[in-house]
Design a protein around this motif. Structure first.
Motif: not given
Length: 124
Positions: A49, A51, A58, A71, A102
Motif C-alpha cells: 500500500s 499513501i 492511497t 492512514s 505513490c
C-alpha cells in the motif's frame, strides 16, 4: 538522524486483525509519500500500500485491497496500516519506506528502516 521504525506485528489466527505502525523521527513525515512493503522467504518484495504526502491519495495491491487500510496521523508523525481478515499468505516481514510518489510507474525508495521491519505471521 532520519529514522523510520515499524512496529505492531505478531502471530495471529486467520481472519484476525493487526495494525502496524511506521513512526518517523528526524523529519516531517507528511512531506513524503509512504509505502508499506512486505517480503516473505522465497518471494519478491511486494508493495502492499501507499499513501501520498498529503494523505489525499492511497493505493493497494490487489492481494490486499478491501482488507487493508493505510492512514497517517501527522500529529504523531506516524503512518499506519490496518490489516483485517488476515490470511496465511499475508505472512511476511512488513516494512515502510519513504518513496518518491505513490502514483509513479515505478517505486523509487528515498529511505527506509534499513532492514528492521516487523514480522506478521498468520497461522492457525
Amino acid at each position: 538522524q532520519l529514522q523510520l521504525v515499524e512496529s505492531g506485528g505478531g502471530l495471529v489466527q486467520p481472519g484476525r486483525s493487526l495494525r502496524l505502525s511506521c513512526a518517523a523521527s528526524g523529519f516531517t513525515l507528511n512531506s513524503y509519500a509512504i509505502g508499506w512493503f512486505r517480503q516473505a522467504p522465497g518471494k519478491e518484495r511486494e508493495r502492499v500500500s501507499c499513501i501520498s504526502g498529503s494523505g489525499g491519495s492511497t493505493n493497494y495491491a490487489d492481494s490486499v485491497k478491501g482488507r487493508f487500510t493505510i492512514s497517517r496521523d501527522n500529529a504523531k508523525n506516524t503512518v499506519y496500516i490496518q490489516m483485517n481478515s488476515l490470511k496465511p499468505e499475508d505472512t511476511a516481514v512488513y516494512y515502510c519506506a519513504a518513496i518518491l510518489a505513490c502514483s509513479a510507474p515505478t517505486t523509487t525508495i528515498l529511505f527506509t528502516s534499513w532492514g528492521q521491519g516487523t514480522q506478521v505471521t498468520v497461522s492457525s
